[in-house]
Design a protein around this motif. Structure first.
Motif, PDB file in Angstrom:
ATOM      1  N   GLY A 149      -2.644 -25.662   0.017  1.00  0.00           N
ATOM      2  CA  GLY A 149      -3.002 -25.856  -0.839  1.00  0.00           C
ATOM      3  C   GLY A 149      -3.186 -23.336  -1.229  1.00  0.00           C
ATOM      4  O   GLY A 149      -2.179 -23.738  -2.000  1.00  0.00           O
ATOM      5  N   THR A 150      -4.486 -23.316  -1.074  1.00  0.00           N
ATOM      6  CA  THR A 150      -4.425 -21.815  -1.437  1.00  0.00           C
ATOM      7  C   THR A 150      -3.432 -21.211  -0.618  1.00  0.00           C
ATOM      8  O   THR A 150      -3.942 -19.486  -1.209  1.00  0.00           O
ATOM      9  CB  THR A 150      -5.857 -21.808  -1.957  1.00  0.00           C
ATOM     10  OG1 THR A 150      -6.677 -21.452  -1.218  1.00  0.00           O
ATOM     11  CG2 THR A 150      -6.546 -22.380  -3.275  1.00  0.00           C
ATOM     12  N   LEU A 151      -3.241 -21.603   0.447  1.00  0.00           N
ATOM     13  CA  LEU A 151      -2.962 -20.665   1.819  1.00  0.00           C
ATOM     14  C   LEU A 151      -1.600 -20.601   1.446  1.00  0.00           C
ATOM     15  O   LEU A 151      -1.171 -21.109   1.672  1.00  0.00           O
ATOM     16  CB  LEU A 151      -3.484 -21.200   3.083  1.00  0.00           C
ATOM     17  CG  LEU A 151      -3.245 -20.292   4.279  1.00  0.00           C
ATOM     18  CD1 LEU A 151      -3.620 -19.025   4.105  1.00  0.00           C
ATOM     19  CD2 LEU A 151      -3.234 -21.368   5.770  1.00  0.00           C
ATOM     20  N   LEU A 152      -1.189 -18.980   1.263  1.00  0.00           N
ATOM     21  CA  LEU A 152       0.306 -18.931   1.318  1.00  0.00           C
ATOM     22  C   LEU A 152       0.541 -18.330   2.729  1.00  0.00           C
ATOM     23  O   LEU A 152      -0.594 -17.239   3.635  1.00  0.00           O
ATOM     24  CB  LEU A 152       0.384 -17.992   0.898  1.00  0.00           C
ATOM     25  CG  LEU A 152       0.623 -18.314  -1.170  1.00  0.00           C
ATOM     26  CD1 LEU A 152       1.132 -17.361  -1.648  1.00  0.00           C
ATOM     27  CD2 LEU A 152       1.171 -19.404  -1.533  1.00  0.00           C
ATOM     28  N   MET A 153       1.853 -18.278   3.751  1.00  0.00           N
ATOM     29  CA  MET A 153       2.046 -17.199   4.590  1.00  0.00           C
ATOM     30  C   MET A 153       3.918 -16.860   3.879  1.00  0.00           C
ATOM     31  O   MET A 153       4.330 -17.772   3.206  1.00  0.00           O
ATOM     32  CB  MET A 153       1.913 -18.723   6.189  1.00  0.00           C
ATOM     33  CG  MET A 153       1.659 -19.169   6.086  1.00  0.00           C
ATOM     34  SD  MET A 153       0.562 -18.081   7.332  1.00  0.00           S
ATOM     35  CE  MET A 153       1.325 -18.496   8.459  1.00  0.00           C
ATOM     36  N   MET A 154       3.425 -15.586   4.704  1.00  0.00           N
ATOM     37  CA  MET A 154       3.894 -14.456   4.205  1.00  0.00           C
ATOM     38  C   MET A 154       4.715 -14.290   5.422  1.00  0.00           C
ATOM     39  O   MET A 154       3.986 -13.663   6.179  1.00  0.00           O
ATOM     40  CB  MET A 154       3.661 -13.484   2.935  1.00  0.00           C
ATOM     41  CG  MET A 154       3.245 -14.121   1.446  1.00  0.00           C
ATOM     42  SD  MET A 154       2.954 -12.958   0.624  1.00  0.00           S
ATOM     43  CE  MET A 154       4.114 -13.077  -0.286  1.00  0.00           C
ATOM     44  N   GLU A 155       6.131 -13.706   5.253  1.00  0.00           N
ATOM     45  CA  GLU A 155       6.855 -12.359   6.291  1.00  0.00           C
ATOM     46  C   GLU A 155       7.609 -12.188   5.552  1.00  0.00           C
ATOM     47  O   GLU A 155       8.167 -12.331   4.008  1.00  0.00           O
ATOM     48  CB  GLU A 155       7.965 -13.442   7.077  1.00  0.00           C
ATOM     49  CG  GLU A 155       9.183 -14.730   6.035  1.00  0.00           C
ATOM     50  CD  GLU A 155       9.895 -15.406   6.737  1.00  0.00           C
ATOM     51  OE1 GLU A 155       9.660 -15.290   8.279  1.00  0.00           O
ATOM     52  OE2 GLU A 155      10.599 -16.379   6.105  1.00  0.00           O
ATOM     53  N   LYS A 156       7.782 -10.537   6.294  1.00  0.00           N
ATOM     54  CA  LYS A 156       8.369  -9.632   6.178  1.00  0.00           C
ATOM     55  C   LYS A 156       9.220  -8.900   7.405  1.00  0.00           C
ATOM     56  O   LYS A 156       9.303  -9.061   8.717  1.00  0.00           O
ATOM     57  CB  LYS A 156       7.827  -8.159   5.718  1.00  0.00           C
ATOM     58  CG  LYS A 156       8.609  -7.080   5.701  1.00  0.00           C
ATOM     59  CD  LYS A 156       8.279  -5.697   5.731  1.00  0.00           C
ATOM     60  CE  LYS A 156       8.909  -4.649   4.726  1.00  0.00           C
ATOM     61  NZ  LYS A 156       9.351  -3.797   5.724  1.00  0.00           N
ATOM     62  N   GLU A 157      10.255  -8.598   7.091  1.00  0.00           N
ATOM     63  CA  GLU A 157      11.625  -8.954   8.264  1.00  0.00           C
ATOM     64  C   GLU A 157      11.178  -7.095   8.558  1.00  0.00           C
ATOM     65  O   GLU A 157      11.326  -6.480   7.964  1.00  0.00           O
ATOM     66  CB  GLU A 157      12.721  -8.613   8.281  1.00  0.00           C
ATOM     67  CG  GLU A 157      13.139 -10.478   8.482  1.00  0.00           C
ATOM     68  CD  GLU A 157      12.826 -11.477   9.536  1.00  0.00           C
ATOM     69  OE1 GLU A 157      13.402 -10.313  11.155  1.00  0.00           O
ATOM     70  OE2 GLU A 157      12.519 -12.372   8.873  1.00  0.00           O
ATOM     71  N   VAL A 158      11.091  -6.971   9.839  1.00  0.00           N
ATOM     72  CA  VAL A 158      10.992  -5.376  10.596  1.00  0.00           C
ATOM     73  C   VAL A 158      12.646  -4.945  10.220  1.00  0.00           C
ATOM     74  O   VAL A 158      12.890  -4.980  11.638  1.00  0.00           O
ATOM     75  CB  VAL A 158       9.747  -5.467  11.523  1.00  0.00           C
ATOM     76  CG1 VAL A 158      10.087  -3.624  12.093  1.00  0.00           C
ATOM     77  CG2 VAL A 158       8.548  -6.139  11.558  1.00  0.00           C
ATOM     78  N   LEU A 159      12.859  -3.867   9.570  1.00  0.00           N
ATOM     79  CA  LEU A 159      13.583  -2.821   9.898  1.00  0.00           C
ATOM     80  C   LEU A 159      14.514  -1.771  10.362  1.00  0.00           C
ATOM     81  O   LEU A 159      13.064  -0.857  10.797  1.00  0.00           O
ATOM     82  CB  LEU A 159      14.514  -2.719   8.900  1.00  0.00           C
ATOM     83  CG  LEU A 159      14.804  -4.170   7.486  1.00  0.00           C
ATOM     84  CD1 LEU A 159      14.973  -3.375   6.283  1.00  0.00           C
ATOM     85  CD2 LEU A 159      15.538  -5.298   7.891  1.00  0.00           C
TER      86      LEU A 159
END
Length: 159
Positions: A149-159
């Motif tokens: 729906g309107t919910l996005l899950m986002m991710e980022k690799e930590v370097l």
């Protein structure tokens, strides 16, 4: 990490002070963007339950060089995933928005997560109607990995 020249610093919100959050996030529209399930008027008990350090959540207040509180962010463990931490309840005062302060806050939270929690991935939730936040997260390197729906899950690799 990039310097966004706001001179922001984060300080652990210990003991947990929800009054400062209520003062900062006084606008009901801002409150809804920070946490769509948040009750208005500000419900201290609801926020204390979500930011409870006993659950592993670390709440941070964001200050300018002149010691004014201008934001908030929290890091919370992800159940069953020791390599990830959830970035939650991000808020930056209106006068600092669209000027790099959000990315500066994310940078400070990423550094803290890496150094003190040893994680390799940050995740967060954002609503599609919060375009300003989605743009900020994208510029900081977060990528969508799930949508409902309107919910996005986002991710980022930590370097």
């Amino acid at each position: 990490m990039q310097d966004y020249s706001h001179g922001l610093r984060i300080v652990e919100n210990i003991p947990l002070d929800t009054v400062v959050l209520e003062r900062m996030i006084a606008d009901p529209d801002d409150l809804h963007l920070v946490w769509p399930q948040a009750e208005y008027p500000f419900n201290h008990q609801q926020w204390r339950a979500e930011l409870d350090p006993a659950n592993g959540t670390v709440s941070f207040l964001v200050y300018t060089e002149d010691e004014c509180p201008v934001g908030h962010g929290a890091l919370a463990p992800v159940c069953g995933d020791r390599d990830s931490v959830m970035v939650r309840f991000l808020y930056i005062s209106p006068e600092l928005r669209s000027r790099g302060a959000g990315r500066e806050l994310l940078s400070l939270l990423e550094k803290r997560a890496k150094e003190t929690m040893g994680v390799s991935r940050l995740i967060l939730k954002v609503r599609t109607y919060n375009e300003r936040a989605m743009n900020c997260y994208g510029k900081f390197g977060f990528r969508e990995y799930s949508r409902e729906g309107t919910l996005l899950m986002m991710e980022k690799e930590v370097l």
